[in-house]
Design a protein around this motif. Structure first.
Motif, PDB file in Angstrom:
ATOM      1  N   GLN A 135       0.827  -1.209   0.000  1.00  0.00           N
ATOM      2  CA  GLN A 135       0.000   0.000   0.000  1.00  0.00           C
ATOM      3  C   GLN A 135       0.859   1.255   0.000  1.00  0.00           C
ATOM      4  O   GLN A 135       0.541   2.240  -0.658  1.00  0.00           O
ATOM      5  CB  GLN A 135      -0.917   0.004   1.227  1.00  0.00           C
ATOM      6  N   ARG A 136       1.963   1.199   0.738  1.00  0.00           N
ATOM      7  CA  ARG A 136       2.854   2.370   0.773  1.00  0.00           C
ATOM      8  C   ARG A 136       3.438   2.639  -0.609  1.00  0.00           C
ATOM      9  O   ARG A 136       3.532   3.775  -1.050  1.00  0.00           O
ATOM     10  CB  ARG A 136       3.992   2.132   1.751  1.00  0.00           C
ATOM     11  N   GLN A 137       3.843   1.540  -1.272  1.00  0.00           N
ATOM     12  CA  GLN A 137       4.392   1.678  -2.615  1.00  0.00           C
ATOM     13  C   GLN A 137       3.352   2.330  -3.527  1.00  0.00           C
ATOM     14  O   GLN A 137       3.658   3.232  -4.300  1.00  0.00           O
ATOM     15  CB  GLN A 137       4.737   0.277  -3.135  1.00  0.00           C
TER      16      GLN A 137
ATOM     17  N   LEU B  90      10.769   3.267 -10.916  1.00  0.00           N
ATOM     18  CA  LEU B  90      10.591   2.434  -9.726  1.00  0.00           C
ATOM     19  C   LEU B  90      11.866   1.633  -9.487  1.00  0.00           C
ATOM     20  O   LEU B  90      12.234   0.789 -10.291  1.00  0.00           O
ATOM     21  CB  LEU B  90       9.408   1.476  -9.917  1.00  0.00           C
ATOM     22  N   ASP B  91      12.549   1.924  -8.398  1.00  0.00           N
ATOM     23  CA  ASP B  91      13.805   1.225  -8.108  1.00  0.00           C
ATOM     24  C   ASP B  91      13.528   0.050  -7.170  1.00  0.00           C
ATOM     25  O   ASP B  91      13.287   0.239  -5.989  1.00  0.00           O
ATOM     26  CB  ASP B  91      14.808   2.206  -7.482  1.00  0.00           C
ATOM     27  N   GLU B  92      13.570  -1.132  -7.700  1.00  0.00           N
ATOM     28  CA  GLU B  92      13.320  -2.362  -6.948  1.00  0.00           C
ATOM     29  C   GLU B  92      12.090  -2.264  -6.047  1.00  0.00           C
ATOM     30  O   GLU B  92      12.194  -2.402  -4.826  1.00  0.00           O
ATOM     31  CB  GLU B  92      14.553  -2.733  -6.117  1.00  0.00           C
ATOM     32  N   PRO B  93      10.918  -2.027  -6.641  1.00  0.00           N
ATOM     33  CA  PRO B  93       9.722  -1.784  -5.815  1.00  0.00           C
ATOM     34  C   PRO B  93       9.247  -3.031  -5.079  1.00  0.00           C
ATOM     35  O   PRO B  93       8.490  -2.910  -4.121  1.00  0.00           O
ATOM     36  CB  PRO B  93       8.675  -1.334  -6.832  1.00  0.00           C
ATOM     37  N   THR B  94       9.663  -4.209  -5.508  1.00  0.00           N
ATOM     38  CA  THR B  94       9.141  -5.412  -4.865  1.00  0.00           C
ATOM     39  C   THR B  94      10.136  -6.062  -3.922  1.00  0.00           C
ATOM     40  O   THR B  94       9.816  -7.044  -3.263  1.00  0.00           O
ATOM     41  CB  THR B  94       8.742  -6.463  -5.932  1.00  0.00           C
ATOM     42  N   SER B  95      11.355  -5.497  -3.856  1.00  0.00           N
ATOM     43  CA  SER B  95      12.429  -6.255  -3.209  1.00  0.00           C
ATOM     44  C   SER B  95      12.192  -6.510  -1.727  1.00  0.00           C
ATOM     45  O   SER B  95      12.608  -7.527  -1.196  1.00  0.00           O
ATOM     46  CB  SER B  95      13.755  -5.533  -3.396  1.00  0.00           C
TER      47      SER B  95
ATOM     48  N   MET C   1       2.667  -8.976  -5.451  1.00  0.00           N
ATOM     49  CA  MET C   1       1.595  -9.079  -6.443  1.00  0.00           C
ATOM     50  C   MET C   1       0.821  -7.769  -6.519  1.00  0.00           C
ATOM     51  O   MET C   1       0.478  -7.292  -7.599  1.00  0.00           O
ATOM     52  CB  MET C   1       0.673 -10.231  -6.017  1.00  0.00           C
ATOM     53  N   GLU C   2       0.565  -7.195  -5.335  1.00  0.00           N
ATOM     54  CA  GLU C   2      -0.174  -5.928  -5.280  1.00  0.00           C
ATOM     55  C   GLU C   2       0.553  -4.845  -6.083  1.00  0.00           C
ATOM     56  O   GLU C   2      -0.055  -4.099  -6.838  1.00  0.00           O
ATOM     57  CB  GLU C   2      -0.283  -5.488  -3.815  1.00  0.00           C
ATOM     58  N   VAL C   3       1.883  -4.794  -5.897  1.00  0.00           N
ATOM     59  CA  VAL C   3       2.660  -3.772  -6.602  1.00  0.00           C
ATOM     60  C   VAL C   3       2.647  -4.030  -8.105  1.00  0.00           C
ATOM     61  O   VAL C   3       2.494  -3.106  -8.907  1.00  0.00           O
ATOM     62  CB  VAL C   3       4.101  -3.732  -6.059  1.00  0.00           C
ATOM     63  N   LEU C   4       2.756  -5.315  -8.485  1.00  0.00           N
ATOM     64  CA  LEU C   4       2.724  -5.625  -9.921  1.00  0.00           C
ATOM     65  C   LEU C   4       1.386  -5.219 -10.523  1.00  0.00           C
ATOM     66  O   LEU C   4       1.318  -4.683 -11.632  1.00  0.00           O
ATOM     67  CB  LEU C   4       2.979  -7.114 -10.145  1.00  0.00           C
ATOM     68  N   LYS C   5       0.316  -5.450  -9.768  1.00  0.00           N
ATOM     69  CA  LYS C   5      -1.011  -5.017 -10.250  1.00  0.00           C
ATOM     70  C   LYS C   5      -1.052  -3.512 -10.419  1.00  0.00           C
ATOM     71  O   LYS C   5      -1.594  -3.004 -11.400  1.00  0.00           O
ATOM     72  CB  LYS C   5      -2.098  -5.442  -9.250  1.00  0.00           C
ATOM     73  N   THR C   6      -0.483  -2.821  -9.445  1.00  0.00           N
ATOM     74  CA  THR C   6      -0.457  -1.358  -9.537  1.00  0.00           C
ATOM     75  C   THR C   6       0.286  -0.933 -10.792  1.00  0.00           C
ATOM     76  O   THR C   6      -0.168  -0.054 -11.530  1.00  0.00           O
ATOM     77  CB  THR C   6       0.228  -0.763  -8.292  1.00  0.00           C
TER      78      THR C   6
END
Ligand SMILES: Nc1ncnc2c1ncn2[C@@H]1O[C@H](COP(=O)(O)OP(=O)(O)OP(=O)(O)O)[C@@H](O)[C@H]1O
Ligand SMILES: [Mg+2]
Lengths: 381, 261
Positions: free
Chosen positions: B153-155, B172-177, B185-190
């Motif tokens: 959510q923060r991302q 986006l610098d390593e947003p899922t790391s 998954m949430e970030v990828l959806k975003t």
């Protein structure tokens, strides 16, 4: 099989907003960070009513309580805002002594460089210009050097206290106190703003109801000290700035995550310097109300006040790492400490020194509570 | 698609840190509506490249074109004025403040200007809620503290903020790391939803091959400061991707190397 799919669909249909239970007004009120301080204040008020109601809540008691509370209240608002921005000021007490000295010296011996008599207004504004400059200097040293404000302001605690003593001895014929200044508040409206009475109408009203009467049948107490008015003005202004304005948002962000604030264009350094100047301003108001009320000054004035101010700020929810705290809370904090400090002297069976024991204990309880609130918000980091 | 003028194009970009060459003649073109994955081993120069694009660092040599116009970013402010929004790994959020206060930090909507301008909190709350919803997160309460939000959510908050304030290029610098599976998954959806908006280009840095294959349209591989490969999704096979991500070394070689230890 059907059971499993049933679980899956209900999980898929749930949205994020379902996860936060909406509470009613009262629950929301109970979850406010100031609730602990409020409960403490209510407890003290009731306790004093029971053990010493006749002396604490008579007109003179009310006037004296408000005097002590508002003095502490004024400086603790400055301390609180600065702590929210993540910094600390240990020089508040010395600043009180220093600005009291400046005003009293000018009032007694005239303006510097032989420029003639000093009016109360001139003495106040010259002193304010000086203290704001020192506040600016402290702030600039802190943000430029990257040193902890604890150390920098500890330095100024000593420097200012020492300068106050030296200043007195040099310009006041070797004496570190001034007493018997003319009673300016009787003759000068500006001095009256600081040393006069506030809320006279309330006390006039009380007199007309037959409560505020002394032994000879006249009105007993004319009104509250003017500093109560200053406390209310500063508190309202601070509340408004902190909760409603852009600057308020910047103050919280500066204390919470300085780099994030900077990355979003917040002028972090100016915010901090401005708040160091604000604590200097609060200390100067404190000193002015003392000088014009009592017509005295001495080199020891304001001693240890910085620590009481910080304690009241902590009761108001401020945490040492910054980013949290409210004006409403710090008002409750000032009421708690001011009331107890003043009242223990009315109550013969309590040793007055218990005030310090009380202050220390309340401080610890408040600090634990704040830490728990912070952990709850940040998920325990 | 490719014959459109890229939003951002860099030509022959070099960056030297004293004697050390971090970037050596990098060329890159970023198109609107595309997710461009920037891949490469640790130290390849990915962060250096995006720091130049976001105005934090100045290149030693080379040119950045924004909409075909050569541009110089002297500060992060210049870059965000040109529509480049960077979401850093630490997200630049303050945890104890509310979602709304974070969303508008430094760009508050106020009545009256200057630091004492009064915030229009109702309006700010509403915009925050609506903008977050647009890219898929329904925050129930914009006054809740950011510290109580999940990492995903923060991302999303940081991304929504960048877009609302005019980012046409989102870095986006390593947003899922740092996230768990579900939040990744949430970030990828975003990212998908932002791509769906159509007018925003996304530069995605990741070490996760699967993630890049899930959302990227185009890849650029960096190794030791140089581009060693670039191509659209349908032109590359996952074997190539894995090899190029490792800096051109074959997986077999890696196995051999391991065996030597
Ligand atoms: N300020 C600097 N001074 C000197 N060398 C630097 C500086 N910044 C980066 N470097 C070097 O430049 C090279 C590229 O670094 P960079 O951070 O761009 O790598 P990266 O591709 O982002 O790696 P990672 O995947 O680990 O994040 C590294 O060897 C690094 O040590
Ligand atoms: Mg990196």
């Amino acid at each position: 099989m059907s059971e499993a799919s049933g679980v899956a669909t209900s999980a898929a249909q749930r949205t994020e907003s379902d996860r936060l239970v909406k509470h009613g007004r009262i629950r929301a009120l109970l979850h406010r960070p100031e609730i602990g301080a409020f409960a403490g204040m209510a407890f003290i008020l009731i306790f004093l009513a029971i053990v010493a109601g006749n002396v604490v809540y008579n007109p003179l008691g009310i006037k004296n309580n408000h005097g002590i509370i508002s003095q502490l209240g004024i400086i603790s608002i400055g301390a609180c805002l600065l702590m929210i921005a993540g910094e600390f000021d240990l020089s508040i007490g010395s600043m009180i002594g220093f600005s009291g000295m400046c005003m009293a010296l000018m009032l007694k011996w005239g303006l510097p460089f032989g420029l003639g008599e000093a009016t109360p207004m001139a003495a106040f504004f010259i002193t304010l210009a000086l203290t704001l400059t020192i506040g600016w200097l402290i702030g600039t040293i802190v943000v430029r050097s990257g040193l902890s404000s604890f150390i920098v302001t500890l330095g100024f605690l000593f420097v200012l206290r020492g300068s106050t003593e030296v200043g007195f001895r040099t310009f006041n014929q070797g004496s570190t106190q001034i007493s018997g200044l003319p009673d300016f508040k009787q003759t000068d409206w500006f001095a009256y703003l600081f040393g006069g009475d506030a809320f006279k109408w309330v006390f006039d009203l009380l007199f007309s109801f037959g409560w505020n009467v002394n032994r000879s049948g006249d009105q007993w107490v004319p009104g509250l000290d003017a500093k109560v008015g200053w406390w209310i003005i500063i508190a309202l202004a601070a509340y408004f700035v902190l909760s409603r304005t852009k600057l308020g948002n910047w103050i919280y962000a500066t204390g919470d995550n300085k780099e994030a604030a900077r990355a979003n264009g917040v002028p972090v350094n100016q915010v901090k310097i401005g708040l160091f100047m604000f604590t200097a301003f609060c200390a100067t108001i404190f000193a002015a109300s003392q000088v014009f009320d009592t017509n005295t000054a001495d080199a020891a004035k304001g001693n240890l006040k910085e620590l009481e101010a910080i304690a009241a700020a902590v009761v108001g929810g401020a945490i040492l790492t910054g980013g949290f705290g409210t004006v409403v809370g710090v008002i409750f904090g000032a009421v708690i400490f001011g009331l107890v400090q003043n009242s223990v002297f009315y109550i013969s069976w309590i040793d007055g020194s218990y005030y310090r024991v009380f202050l220390g204990s309340v401080l610890l309880v408040a600090a634990f509570t704040n830490e728990n609130i912070r952990k709850r918000i940040t998920g325990g980091i | 698609m490719t014959d459109k003028e890229p939003v951002i194009r860099v030509e022959n970009l070099c960056k030297k840190f004293g004697p050390f060459t971090a970037l050596n003649g990098v060329n890159l073109a970023i198109q609107a509506g595309e997710v461009h994955a920037l891949l490469g081993d640790n130290g390849a120069g990915k962060s250096t490249l995006i720091k130049i694009l976001s105005g934090v660092l100045q290149p030693t040599d080379g040119t950045i074109f924004v909409d075909g116009v050569p541009t110089n970013f002297r500060s992060p402010r210049d870059a965000s004025a040109a529509g480049i929004g960077t979401v850093y790994q630490d997200l630049a959020l303050s945890q104890l403040s509310s979602v709304t206060r974070n969303f508008f930090l430094g760009r508050e909507i106020t009545i009256g200007s200057g630091p004492f301008g009064v915030m229009k909190i109702k309006e700010m709350d509403r915009i925050t809620h609506d903008e977050m919803q647009k890219i898929g997160i329904d925050i129930s309460d914009p006054t809740q503290s950011v510290g109580t939000m999940s990492g995903g959510q923060r991302q999303t908050l940081a991304i929504a903020r960048a877009i609302y304030f005019g980012a046409r290029v989102l870095i986006l610098d390593e947003p899922t790391s740092a996230l768990g599976q579900k939040q990744q998954m949430e970030v990828l959806k975003t990212i998908r939803r932002v791509r769906g908006l159509g007018n925003i280009a996304i530069i995605l840095i990741t070490h996760n091959e699967i993630h890049s294959q899930l959302v990227a349209d185009r890849y650029t591989f960096l190794s030791l400061g140089e581009v060693i490969g670039t191509g659209a999704k349908d032109e590359l096979e996952s074997r190539d991707i894995r090899r190029l991500m490792a800096g051109g070394a074959d997986i077999a070689d890696l196995a051999e190397e391991l065996a030597k230890v």
